[in-house]
Design a protein around this motif. Structure first.
Motif, PDB file in Angstrom:
ATOM      1  N   ARG A 411     -48.736  26.092  62.531  1.00  0.00           N
ATOM      2  CA  ARG A 411     -48.170  27.111  61.792  1.00  0.00           C
ATOM      3  C   ARG A 411     -46.466  26.938  61.847  1.00  0.00           C
ATOM      4  NH1 ARG A 411     -51.737  32.124  64.343  1.00  0.00           N
ATOM      5  NH2 ARG A 411     -53.678  31.487  63.533  1.00  0.00           N
ATOM      6  N   PHE A 412     -46.067  27.451  60.800  1.00  0.00           N
ATOM      7  CA  PHE A 412     -44.594  27.275  60.668  1.00  0.00           C
ATOM      8  C   PHE A 412     -44.036  28.572  61.452  1.00  0.00           C
ATOM      9  CE2 PHE A 412     -40.554  28.965  58.790  1.00  0.00           C
ATOM     10  CZ  PHE A 412     -39.721  27.951  59.057  1.00  0.00           C
ATOM     11  N   VAL A 413     -43.317  28.628  62.272  1.00  0.00           N
ATOM     12  CA  VAL A 413     -42.592  29.592  63.197  1.00  0.00           C
ATOM     13  C   VAL A 413     -41.315  29.913  62.494  1.00  0.00           C
ATOM     14  CG1 VAL A 413     -41.709  30.576  65.199  1.00  0.00           C
ATOM     15  CG2 VAL A 413     -43.985  28.987  65.045  1.00  0.00           C
ATOM     16  N   GLN A 414     -40.337  28.972  62.558  1.00  0.00           N
ATOM     17  CA  GLN A 414     -39.050  29.534  61.931  1.00  0.00           C
ATOM     18  C   GLN A 414     -38.328  28.336  61.667  1.00  0.00           C
ATOM     19  OE1 GLN A 414     -37.803  32.114  65.119  1.00  0.00           O
ATOM     20  NE2 GLN A 414     -36.500  30.524  65.699  1.00  0.00           N
ATOM     21  N   ARG A 415     -37.335  28.309  61.049  1.00  0.00           N
ATOM     22  CA  ARG A 415     -36.455  27.188  60.898  1.00  0.00           C
ATOM     23  C   ARG A 415     -35.255  27.489  61.941  1.00  0.00           C
ATOM     24  NH1 ARG A 415     -34.052  23.097  58.718  1.00  0.00           N
ATOM     25  NH2 ARG A 415     -35.902  22.397  57.866  1.00  0.00           N
ATOM     26  N   ARG A 416     -34.820  26.564  62.663  1.00  0.00           N
ATOM     27  CA  ARG A 416     -33.839  26.761  63.845  1.00  0.00           C
ATOM     28  C   ARG A 416     -32.742  27.804  63.494  1.00  0.00           C
ATOM     29  NH1 ARG A 416     -31.948  21.659  65.898  1.00  0.00           N
ATOM     30  NH2 ARG A 416     -31.093  22.950  67.742  1.00  0.00           N
ATOM     31  N   ASN A 417     -32.541  28.690  64.112  1.00  0.00           N
ATOM     32  CA  ASN A 417     -31.102  29.432  64.144  1.00  0.00           C
ATOM     33  C   ASN A 417     -31.066  30.321  63.117  1.00  0.00           C
ATOM     34  OD1 ASN A 417     -30.188  28.390  66.367  1.00  0.00           O
ATOM     35  ND2 ASN A 417     -29.526  26.517  65.273  1.00  0.00           N
ATOM     36  N   VAL A 418     -31.914  30.394  62.034  1.00  0.00           N
ATOM     37  CA  VAL A 418     -32.048  31.229  60.901  1.00  0.00           C
ATOM     38  C   VAL A 418     -32.267  32.718  61.211  1.00  0.00           C
ATOM     39  CG1 VAL A 418     -33.095  31.747  58.316  1.00  0.00           C
ATOM     40  CG2 VAL A 418     -32.551  29.553  59.187  1.00  0.00           C
ATOM     41  N   VAL A 419     -31.298  33.738  60.751  1.00  0.00           N
ATOM     42  CA  VAL A 419     -31.451  34.951  60.897  1.00  0.00           C
ATOM     43  C   VAL A 419     -31.658  35.860  59.698  1.00  0.00           C
ATOM     44  CG1 VAL A 419     -30.208  35.171  63.164  1.00  0.00           C
ATOM     45  CG2 VAL A 419     -29.084  35.657  60.826  1.00  0.00           C
ATOM     46  N   LEU A 420     -31.449  35.343  58.410  1.00  0.00           N
ATOM     47  CA  LEU A 420     -31.612  36.085  57.389  1.00  0.00           C
ATOM     48  C   LEU A 420     -31.982  35.292  56.208  1.00  0.00           C
ATOM     49  CD1 LEU A 420     -28.376  38.547  57.168  1.00  0.00           C
ATOM     50  CD2 LEU A 420     -30.802  39.155  57.661  1.00  0.00           C
ATOM     51  N   SER A 421     -32.924  35.539  55.383  1.00  0.00           N
ATOM     52  CA  SER A 421     -33.432  34.797  54.390  1.00  0.00           C
ATOM     53  C   SER A 421     -34.249  35.747  53.369  1.00  0.00           C
ATOM     54  CB  SER A 421     -34.430  33.710  54.823  1.00  0.00           C
ATOM     55  OG  SER A 421     -34.983  32.884  53.852  1.00  0.00           O
ATOM     56  N   ILE A 422     -33.866  35.461  52.166  1.00  0.00           N
ATOM     57  CA  ILE A 422     -34.341  36.137  50.993  1.00  0.00           C
ATOM     58  C   ILE A 422     -35.334  35.314  50.102  1.00  0.00           C
ATOM     59  CG2 ILE A 422     -33.984  37.627  48.864  1.00  0.00           C
ATOM     60  CD1 ILE A 422     -33.520  39.414  51.381  1.00  0.00           C
ATOM     61  N   ASP A 423     -34.585  34.485  49.679  1.00  0.00           N
ATOM     62  CA  ASP A 423     -35.187  33.369  49.056  1.00  0.00           C
ATOM     63  C   ASP A 423     -35.042  31.949  49.435  1.00  0.00           C
ATOM     64  OD1 ASP A 423     -36.478  32.671  46.276  1.00  0.00           O
ATOM     65  OD2 ASP A 423     -34.415  31.924  45.459  1.00  0.00           O
ATOM     66  N   THR A 424     -34.181  30.868  48.908  1.00  0.00           N
ATOM     67  CA  THR A 424     -34.224  29.767  49.379  1.00  0.00           C
ATOM     68  C   THR A 424     -32.896  29.750  50.291  1.00  0.00           C
ATOM     69  OG1 THR A 424     -32.759  29.161  47.355  1.00  0.00           O
ATOM     70  CG2 THR A 424     -35.251  28.531  47.516  1.00  0.00           C
ATOM     71  N   ASP A 425     -32.122  30.678  50.353  1.00  0.00           N
ATOM     72  CA  ASP A 425     -31.076  30.886  51.364  1.00  0.00           C
ATOM     73  C   ASP A 425     -31.505  30.899  52.709  1.00  0.00           C
ATOM     74  OD1 ASP A 425     -32.326  33.549  50.449  1.00  0.00           O
ATOM     75  OD2 ASP A 425     -31.090  34.355  51.865  1.00  0.00           O
ATOM     76  N   LYS A 426     -30.778  30.189  53.851  1.00  0.00           N
ATOM     77  CA  LYS A 426     -31.080  30.318  55.262  1.00  0.00           C
ATOM     78  C   LYS A 426     -29.704  30.589  55.896  1.00  0.00           C
ATOM     79  CE  LYS A 426     -35.165  28.849  54.325  1.00  0.00           C
ATOM     80  NZ  LYS A 426     -36.390  29.781  54.270  1.00  0.00           N
ATOM     81  N   THR A 427     -29.441  31.718  56.181  1.00  0.00           N
ATOM     82  CA  THR A 427     -28.341  32.475  56.982  1.00  0.00           C
ATOM     83  C   THR A 427     -28.351  32.386  58.280  1.00  0.00           C
ATOM     84  OG1 THR A 427     -27.567  33.383  55.120  1.00  0.00           O
ATOM     85  CG2 THR A 427     -26.528  33.973  57.172  1.00  0.00           C
ATOM     86  N   ASN A 428     -27.564  31.532  59.155  1.00  0.00           N
ATOM     87  CA  ASN A 428     -27.905  31.585  60.702  1.00  0.00           C
ATOM     88  C   ASN A 428     -26.627  32.628  61.330  1.00  0.00           C
ATOM     89  OD1 ASN A 428     -25.286  30.026  60.943  1.00  0.00           O
ATOM     90  ND2 ASN A 428     -26.325  28.200  60.711  1.00  0.00           N
ATOM     91  N   GLU A 429     -26.925  32.778  62.523  1.00  0.00           N
ATOM     92  CA  GLU A 429     -26.155  33.757  63.228  1.00  0.00           C
ATOM     93  C   GLU A 429     -24.662  33.276  63.088  1.00  0.00           C
ATOM     94  OE1 GLU A 429     -25.895  35.744  67.758  1.00  0.00           O
ATOM     95  OE2 GLU A 429     -27.976  35.156  67.116  1.00  0.00           O
ATOM     96  N   GLU A 430     -24.422  32.086  63.186  1.00  0.00           N
ATOM     97  CA  GLU A 430     -22.863  31.723  63.236  1.00  0.00           C
ATOM     98  C   GLU A 430     -22.366  31.932  61.701  1.00  0.00           C
ATOM     99  OE1 GLU A 430     -20.275  27.407  63.566  1.00  0.00           O
ATOM    100  OE2 GLU A 430     -22.415  27.621  64.078  1.00  0.00           O
ATOM    101  N   ASP A 431     -23.154  31.655  60.723  1.00  0.00           N
ATOM    102  CA  ASP A 431     -22.552  31.900  59.497  1.00  0.00           C
ATOM    103  C   ASP A 431     -22.229  33.268  59.231  1.00  0.00           C
ATOM    104  OD1 ASP A 431     -22.811  29.120  58.768  1.00  0.00           O
ATOM    105  OD2 ASP A 431     -24.863  29.343  57.854  1.00  0.00           O
TER     106      ASP A 431
END
Length: 582
Positions: A411-431
């Motif tokens: 199963r897919f758990v998560q992409r490393r460090n991503v905190v926010l995602s609505i669509d194809t965006d992947k915003t991490n904590e640093e961003d």
């Protein structure tokens, strides 16, 4: 038996397809060794591997000497190819294009070859016998799949860089595909390949409505894209009905290929169909609207695992009880595996790794008497690809859940460090931190300090949007309880302008993310959040404010203390990335 490295699957022959799947998964270990051997033999004399293996292709030596790498490690090699140097830097096969994926606000460039497209075609064809095993009669109608392409990047070498799905839809493998009664689309290829996303969406929905009696399944790649189409239908159904009633497409559809393709479906006025669609869309509620408009639909095919799981309640509202089917798991780097139980609940979905697609390594796999045993092991995945990535850390965190024959299921758990995602965006904590840091500077001249913040992805409306909770305090003799509304709007805009290019593209071009919102909370709110987190088991001594909230209870606590809300009024700037020659 033919080589398992580059297989073909006849989508018309269900029995042969299922037998091939059994062979691959039963002999998964052997197939994986053959894949690794072919990758090493084929690429041993590339500049990259020669630096570690000196021309040898020994598998044991490979794991000892070739390092596990991230994108930063291989980026210089790929950029050399993008700038015109030969493919043999990393790949013995000619690199024919570069696939893009977001990386710190700029696109990653993943090498791809002609053979990679053939592997993807095999992968898609293998999905058909699996679905036919569970759903009858899929050759008796069409699929209303809403598919789109995105802008490309031209590199100095002449190689095009494009998203993985854009690559496939523009390839001859897709455009010249043989007729397959199990996979006929309502959307003409011309509407899928239209770069104007609004014209593409309108024309695809128009074709889907005109052919409503033939539709057996509906979907898009991601749940977010499908819901965006439903929202588009809510906004445009009157105009669509007018087109159907008159038999003429709207004047603002100016793309010639789109217009010609759609006109063939609007060959005559259909007032009865227009009246029916108008009646259903003009009802009190859109609950179950998919079954009402497309009554023969058997399921909705969208990815609803990972970050897309947040859209399941909204999909269920519109679906009328239809199954939500996630058929496959893939990324820009590699197509991994397929769902062998496609009608299972989204929360129960596991994907079965196809061992001929690449060579895979998972960390932390335990052994017991020489046999692999799995106890929900969470593993980062490393891929070795025919196109020139070796021991590459993909960034996907996968949970190994079991085996089908001898092939791992995950199963897919998560992409490393991503905190926010609505669509194809992947915003991490640093961003997020960088964007908030830029925005809060606007408050300081007015005597306000940002003391704490957190966020969540609000998908209760379509499109979803980012929500930031800000707790402020005044400095000195500032008598204002909260900043001026205009200043807060500027803060929203500054956050958006500071986020990466994928977020800004989704906001500006794709309209797949709504305006960012800041909610100002009263003093002491984040103390209440800490109290809640501690009550749920967090350590007081080790507590840090979470920068993204997923708990409904925690969001409720924050919302109950909101004293002001403001949205971004400006759409952030975005333009396609341009590579410069180095």
């Amino acid at each position: 038996m033919p080589s398992r490295m580059l297989l073909s699957c006849d989508p018309h022959d269900n029995e042969a397809g299922l037998m091939l799947l059994e062979d691959l998964t039963t002999n998964a270990n052997q197939v994986q060794l053959e894949v690794l051997e072919e990758i090493l033999t084929q690429n041993a004399n590339t500049e990259y591997l020669r630096g570690y293996l000196d021309g040898h292709s020994d598998k044991g030596l490979f794991k000892k000497k070739v390092p596990i790498v991230n994108y930063e490690d291989i980026k210089p090699h790929i950029e050399r190819i993008a700038n015109g140097e030969p493919s043999r830097i990393i790949s013995a096969q000619p690199i024919t294009e570069l696939l893009t994926r977001n990386f710190r606000g700029q696109p990653k460039l993943m090498p791809s070859t002609a053979e990679d497209l053939d592997r993807k075609t095999f992968f898609y064809n293998l999905l058909i016998p699996v679905m036919n095993k569970y759903v009858d009669g899929l050759d008796q109608g069409k699929g209303m799949y809403l598919l789109f392409i995105k802008p490309e990047i031209s590199t100095p070498s002449g190689l095009m860089a494009r998203p993985v799905l854009t690559s496939y839809y523009k390839s001859s493998n897709f455009r010249n595909r043989p007729f397959n009664p199990f996979n006929v689309y309502t959307s003409p290829d011309e509407t899928i390949l239209c770069l104007d996303s609004k014209q593409s969406m309108y024309c695809q929905l128009l074709c889907g409505l005109v052919q409503r009696d033939e539709v057996l399944r509906v979907g898009a790649v991601f749940a977010s894209a499908f819901l965006r189409a439903i929202k588009f239908l809510e906004d445009h159904w009157r105009e669509l009905c007018s087109n159907i009633r008159t038999g003429c497409v709207s004047d603002w559809i100016t793309d010639p290929s789109c217009r010609n393709a759609v006109s063939s479906f609007l060959s005559k006025p259909q007032p009865d169909l227009a009246d029916f669609i108008e009646f259903e869309c003009n009802g009190e509620s859109w609950e179950g609207i998919i079954k009402k408009l497309w009554p023969r639909t058997k399921y909705i095919e969208v990815i609803v695992t990972g970050s897309m799981a947040q859209y399941i309640p909204t999909l269920e509202f519109y679906s009328g009880g239809l199954p939500l089917v996630s058929t496959m798991y893939a990324s820009s780097e590699c197509y991994y595996g397929i769902n062998l139980k496609p009608l299972s609940k989204p929360s129960d979905v596991s994907y079965t790794l196809l061992p001929n697609m690449a060579y895979f390594e998972f960390l932390h796999v335990q052994k017991n008497n020489g046999k692999l045993t799995v106890q929900k092991i969470i593993s980062p995945c490393f891929c070795h690809l025919f196109s020139g990535l070796y021991r590459y850390r993909t960034g996907d965190i996968l949970m190994v859940t079991g085996f089908y024959n001898n092939a791992p299921q995950f199963r897919f758990v998560q992409r490393r460090n991503v905190v926010l995602s609505i669509d194809t965006d992947k915003t991490n904590e640093e961003d997020l931190l960088k964007a908030v840091t830029q925005a809060k500077l606007l408050l300081e001249p007015y005597g306000f300090l940002l003391t704490e913040y957190t966020s969540y992805a609000d998908t209760s409306s379509i499109p979803g949007h980012y929500v930031l909770f800000w707790e402020l305090k005044t400095r000195g003799n500032n008598d204002l309880s909260e900043p001026d509304h205009t200043i807060m709007e500027q803060c929203c805009s500054t956050v958006e302008e500071s986020l990466d290019s994928v977020y800004r593209r989704c906001r500006r071009r794709d309209n797949s993310i709504g305006p960012l919102e800041i909610r100002i909370v009263k003093p002491g709110t984040f103390d209440a959040l800490m109290d809640f987190c501690v009550s749920q088991g967090s350590s007081v001594n080790q507590y840090k404010t979470p920068r993204c909230i997923k708990s409904k209870e925690a969001i409720k606590i924050l919302d109950s203390r909101v004293v002001g809300k403001v949205f971004s009024k400006k759409v952030p700037f975005w333009e396609p990335f341009k590579m410069e020659t180095k």
